[in-house]
Design a protein around this motif. Structure first.
Motif, PDB file in Angstrom:
ATOM      1  N   ILE A 286      -1.619  26.680   1.705  1.00 49.38           N
ATOM      2  CA  ILE A 286      -2.854  27.438   1.817  1.00 49.38           C
ATOM      3  C   ILE A 286      -3.650  27.003   0.591  1.00 49.38           C
ATOM      4  CG2 ILE A 286      -4.078  29.861   1.863  1.00 49.38           C
ATOM      5  CD1 ILE A 286      -1.365  30.636   3.590  1.00 49.38           C
ATOM      6  N   LEU A 287      -3.071  27.108  -0.663  1.00 56.50           N
ATOM      7  CA  LEU A 287      -3.788  26.830  -1.846  1.00 56.50           C
ATOM      8  C   LEU A 287      -4.465  25.334  -1.785  1.00 56.50           C
ATOM      9  CD1 LEU A 287      -3.790  28.362  -4.214  1.00 56.50           C
ATOM     10  CD2 LEU A 287      -2.235  26.896  -5.287  1.00 56.50           C
ATOM     11  N   ALA A 288      -3.707  24.339  -1.229  1.00 61.56           N
ATOM     12  CA  ALA A 288      -4.223  23.070  -1.152  1.00 61.56           C
ATOM     13  C   ALA A 288      -5.412  23.061  -0.175  1.00 61.56           C
ATOM     14  CB  ALA A 288      -3.042  22.037  -0.451  1.00 61.56           C
ATOM     15  N   ALA A 385     -10.032  12.941  -6.951  1.00 60.87           N
ATOM     16  CA  ALA A 385      -8.770  12.628  -6.532  1.00 60.87           C
ATOM     17  C   ALA A 385      -8.059  13.887  -6.141  1.00 60.87           C
ATOM     18  CB  ALA A 385      -8.199  11.922  -7.625  1.00 60.87           C
ATOM     19  N   PHE A 386      -8.191  14.853  -6.928  1.00 59.88           N
ATOM     20  CA  PHE A 386      -7.320  16.200  -6.736  1.00 59.88           C
ATOM     21  C   PHE A 386      -7.738  16.584  -5.181  1.00 59.88           C
ATOM     22  CE2 PHE A 386      -6.739  21.018  -7.934  1.00 59.88           C
ATOM     23  CZ  PHE A 386      -5.493  20.746  -7.507  1.00 59.88           C
ATOM     24  N   THR A 387      -8.945  16.602  -4.828  1.00 57.55           N
ATOM     25  CA  THR A 387      -9.524  17.146  -3.567  1.00 57.55           C
ATOM     26  C   THR A 387      -8.762  16.151  -2.547  1.00 57.55           C
ATOM     27  OG1 THR A 387     -11.570  17.497  -4.299  1.00 57.55           O
ATOM     28  CG2 THR A 387     -11.353  17.610  -2.154  1.00 57.55           C
ATOM     29  N   SER A 388      -8.680  14.828  -2.707  1.00 62.34           N
ATOM     30  CA  SER A 388      -8.113  14.089  -1.494  1.00 62.34           C
ATOM     31  C   SER A 388      -6.562  14.059  -1.450  1.00 62.34           C
ATOM     32  CB  SER A 388      -8.393  12.522  -2.202  1.00 62.34           C
ATOM     33  OG  SER A 388     -10.076  12.430  -2.453  1.00 62.34           O
ATOM     34  N   ILE A 389      -5.978  14.384  -2.540  1.00 60.18           N
ATOM     35  CA  ILE A 389      -4.610  14.549  -2.608  1.00 60.18           C
ATOM     36  C   ILE A 389      -4.321  15.633  -1.895  1.00 60.18           C
ATOM     37  CG2 ILE A 389      -2.577  15.107  -3.797  1.00 60.18           C
ATOM     38  CD1 ILE A 389      -3.605  13.402  -6.161  1.00 60.18           C
ATOM     39  N   CYS A 390      -5.028  16.720  -2.127  1.00 58.10           N
ATOM     40  CA  CYS A 390      -4.776  18.092  -1.332  1.00 58.10           C
ATOM     41  C   CYS A 390      -4.758  18.117   0.007  1.00 58.10           C
ATOM     42  CB  CYS A 390      -5.474  19.353  -1.824  1.00 58.10           C
ATOM     43  SG  CYS A 390      -4.862  19.763  -3.511  1.00 58.10           S
TER      44      CYS A 390
END
Lengths: 486, 392
Positions: A286-288, A385-390
């Motif tokens: 959910i956090l992701a 990058a963080f957004t995409s990984i999530c």
């Protein structure tokens, strides 16, 4: 209905003409004591050796039998070795059976035809799931073979109440579609509604379950309201909960109805691992989800409108990083996100041998060179990058694309209205999600409307022995899945 | 159809009409982290410390920020700011002010004259630290670079924070509680003071960072005592400590006492001061707490319980003397009720306070009878019993 001609030769000629003299239409005319027996099959979809071994051999054997019955048709019908043998009297059904790999036997003087299954193996075997890999749990996945797919479910649920309701859709493709449900658990009203919707479809061809998905929903939305999976264990879990599953011939992806939002945050593994840890994993998911939808928007909003909210040292560090970057922050974010989406798309399409080259170019160009050249600031690369990984946490491609669309909406809202824009569009988003409904099931169940008994397996996952009931929002017919121990 | 058009119009209007009010790109801002107020003759001099000037054009890495000080002069504060805005190529951004330093002239002239601008500005936070410059101009203080912190305002902030915890000579006073104390009845504020040791010119250049022992550095001085919004003077270090104990600000600090002609160092902790009002003329103060012995340089054997009791007694006596001295000085010299005795009387005896209010600082406060009780205990002696000596 079209009658079958009583002359075997005429039937063969007619069929050849029907297929435009295609070379794969194969026939054999055998004369037994003055009576012609015609054997028809398509070389391309039938197994030629099966036809030779069982049908031609059997026919010749029947012909040589001295105690031959008066009627050759009945003799053949009773003596041929095959598990799937039946008769038809409608010529218009011939093309369907021939194309499906059946062999047709016509006999002079009979208006019926014998049909036998001699299908060729035109599909791959059961392999490991590639789109939904898991660590703990069964590894098999559906294939293109319809009967194999149904078999993978039968193997898991041996209850005769597992019923398949079959339809043929597509004027030209004549695709078999099976509605699977467990009688006594699934809501018959919902099953009938699904069937009604499928029967309404009048189209030339259905090639994939994706083709029929849009006919099964009530309201349009960016988010998919029907989950598709290629894992038999996910389907079995859904069936046991009282859901309805649709199998489409030649397609390894099944459709599960009704689907709610939280289903996209669950995996089949959740039921096999320790429940206490799964609750934590679900919170992470959910956090992701929140991170992948909101991070770029929040970054834009706080750096361009609400600098007050950033700690001193971070603000100065961000300001220094942005020094020399020629574009506005919003443009920078949109540029990088778009590049990433293109990279993802080309990575799916490109053959395996090129992916190494792609990742080098992607990582170097996107990450290092763009920063060094002063086109983007390093923090933007981190944010994207963080957004995409999530976003890669979710396996359902339609769900990922839905999230992506909303991410762009939030980016635009943040770059024009700041935090207030994000807030107001969050409300719009929630309203849109809450208004979705399919088969009398609200998309945000079991949270809106709140169902307390279904909370045992929503975000929090109770230990298996404590989950006594099936989710109420799916079916109310038979709510008990487990007996309470005395 | 009509609905879609309406939705599109609504979206276009919200986006276009909201405009870009408040829209600022980070690299178009000058982030001010410290402000210094000085006064020369009739003019105010305002100095802004801008934290985000990059060292060179190509550098974009973290921690390579350089600081710049811009200052402007004017008859009013706004006039001075206008002058800075003309010099600064970027827009001045005041949302992250960390530290505000006022010079002695500003303090003597009255702080409220300049405070209006700080409160009125919607960008500024109200929780920044306020400091009094001692002996030097406020502008020079924000110029000093420290080798341990990336920019001067940060070094001042950490200096106050660590000092307030461990030394008790200075306290951290934020802007909002300083203003609050000025406005409160029967209360006069104090401010921590700051000064420069060493040469100002060397301290403000990058050279100061290159030497192992900095040429000049910032030191927190004793407390500046205010009466209302006007500076009255500076206390001594010892007095500052006493004031902080009485104001319940000091929790931990080092205290030296003389016992049998030798110095003993005691680390005091868990200090608590309770002020009780008997009537409008008499006030009773109880200071309680405990301490650990840190340093002894003679033959006292701490195994002896009686010996420790004796040290304890001396400590109580000396502490009491110090506190009384500090109170006496504020009563007679400054006539500023920095301990807030008037405020306590106002809260406990509001009706009687009405009569005292007008003449409190000049007439009643200096005559206040204050009775101090100390209840300090020595808890531990550290891991040594006897001092280490040769031949043992």
């Amino acid at each position: 209905m079209e009658k079958i001609d009583k002359s075997a030769k005429k039937v063969i000629d007619k069929t050849k003409k029907l297929y435009g003299n295609s070379p794969d239409v194969n026939n054999r005319l055998i004369n037994i004591k003055g009576t012609n027996v015609g054997i028809l099959f398509l070389e391309s979809s039938s197994q030629a050796s099966t036809v030779s071994d069982f049908i031609i051999k059997g026919t010749l054997y029947a012909g040589s039998n001295k105690n031959l019955f008066q009627n050759i048709f009945d003799t053949l019908k009773n003596s041929l070795f095959n598990s799937q043998l039946f008769t038809i009297n409608d010529y218009s059904q011939f093309p369907y059976f021939l194309s499906s790999g059946f062999t047709i036997i016509v006999v002079d003087g009979s208006s019926d035809a014998i049909i036998m299954e001699t299908r060729a193996q035109l599909d791959r075997g059961v392999t490991e799931s590639s789109s939904e890999p898991i660590l703990r749990g069964s590894k098999d996945s559906f294939t293109e073979s319809h009967s194999k797919n149904l078999g993978l479910i039968r193997k898991r649920i041996k209850d005769p109440n597992l019923w398949f309701d079959e339809l043929k859709i597509g004027r030209r493709t004549q695709t078999r579609i099976s509605i699977a449900y467990i009688n006594g658990i699934a809501d018959p009203k919902k099953q009938k509604e699904v069937k009604k919707r499928l029967q309404k479809i009048d189209i030339d061809g259905i090639l994939d379950s994706g083709n029929i998905r849009d006919y099964l929903i009530e309201q349009k939305s960016i988010f998919p309201q029907i989950r598709s999976t290629e894992r038999p264990d996910v389907v079995s879990q859904a069936l046991l909960q009282g859901k309805i599953v649709i199998f489409v011939e030649n397609c390894p992806f099944t459709l599960i109805l009704p689907t709610v939002f939280i289903d996209y945050l669950h995996t089949s593994e959740d039921e096999y691992q320790k429940s206490a840890n799964i609750t934590f994993t679900r919170v992470l998911r959910i956090l992701a989800l929140i991170v992948t939808v909101f991070t770029p928007a929040i970054y834009i909003a706080i750096t361009t409108y609400d600098q007050n909210t950033i700690p001193d040292k971070l603000l100065i560090s961000l300001a220094i990083q942005r020094e020399g970057v020629p574009f506005p922050t919003a443009f920078e974010i949109i540029l990088l996100t778009t590049i990433f989406e293109i990279l993802r798309e080309s990575d799916i399409r490109s053959p395996n041998s090129m992916s190494a080259a792609m990742s080098i170019v992607g990582a170097l160009v996107l990450g290092q060179a763009a920063v060094d050249a002063g086109i983007v600031s390093p923090i933007t690369v981190i944010v994207v990058a963080f957004t995409s990984i999530c976003s890669l946490i979710f396996t359902d491609i339609d769900f990922m694309n839905g999230i992506r669309t909303w991410r762009f909406i939030f980016i635009v809202a943040a770059s024009t209205l700041g935090i207030i824009g994000i807030l107001s569009f969050t409300i719009v988003w929630l309203i849109k999600l809450a208004s979705l409904e399919n088969l009398e099931t609200s998309f945000l169940s079991p949270f809106a409307p709140l169902s307390k008994t279904s909370q045992v397996d929503a975000i929090y996952r109770a230990p298996e022995q404590n989950i006594y009931t099936r989710p109420k929002y799916i079916s109310n017919l038979n709510p008990h899945r487990q007996r309470r121990s005395k | 159809m009509k609905k879609t058009i309406l939705i599109i119009i609504t979206i276009i209007l919200t986006i276009s009409l909201s405009g870009c009010s408040g829209y600022d790109e980070l690299n178009k801002l000058s982030i001010v982290t410290a402000v210094a107020f000085d006064k020369t003759d009739d003019e105010y001099e305002l100095s802004f410390l801008i934290a985000n000037s990059p060292k060179s054009q190509t550098s974009s890495k973290e921690g390579e920020a350089k600081t710049t000080v811009y200052s402007g002069k004017g008859k009013t504060v706004t006039e001075a700011i206008k002058e800075i805005e003309q010099i600064s190529p970027k827009q001045i951004y005041l949302g992250h002010i960390n530290v505000v330093i006022i010079s002695e002239d500003i303090g003597e002239d009255g702080f409220l004259k300049i405070s209006d601008w700080l409160i009125r500005n919607p960008q500024t936070r109200k929780k920044f630290y306020l400091l009094q410059a001692k002996d030097v101009s406020a502008k020079n203080i924000i110029k000093i670079v420290s080798p341990l912190e990336s920019f001067p305002s940060q070094s001042i902030a950490t200096l106050i924070e660590s000092n307030a915890q461990s030394k008790a000579t200075a306290t951290s006073v934020t802007y909002s509680n300083f203003i609050g104390q000025i406005l409160e009845k029967g209360f006069d504020p104090v401010l921590p003071s700051i000064t420069i040791k060493g040469d100002i010119k060397d301290g403000s250049s990058e050279k100061n960072l290159e030497t192992t022992e900095p040429e000049s550095y910032l030191v927190l001085g004793p407390l500046a005592i205010y009466k209302g919004d006007k500076l009255q003077g500076f206390s001594t270090d010892k007095e500052s400590q006493s004031i902080n104990i009485l104001k319940n600000e000091a929790k931990e600090f080092n205290y030296n006492i003389e016992y049998q002609k030798e110095n003993i160092s005691i680390e005091a902790s868990k200090l608590k001061t309770v002020i009780k009002v008997k009537d409008t003329q008499n006030i009773e103060i109880t200071v309680s707490g405990s301490g650990d012995i840190y340093n002894i340089n003679n033959n006292i054997v701490l195994q002896d319980y009686k010996e420790i009791k004796k040290i304890e007694k001396t400590w109580n006596k000396e502490m009491k003397k110090d506190l009384e001295k500090a109170i006496k000085k504020t009563q007679t010299e400054y006539k500023a009720d920095i301990f807030g005795f008037g405020n306590i009387i106002y809260k406990n005896l509001p009706k009687k306070w009405e009569k005292l209010e007008n003449d409190w600082n000049d007439k009643y406060f200096p005559k206040l009878n204050i009775n101090i009780k100390t209840n300090l205990k020595i808890n531990a002696t550290g891991s040594l019993v006897k001092t280490i000596k040769e031949g043992e």
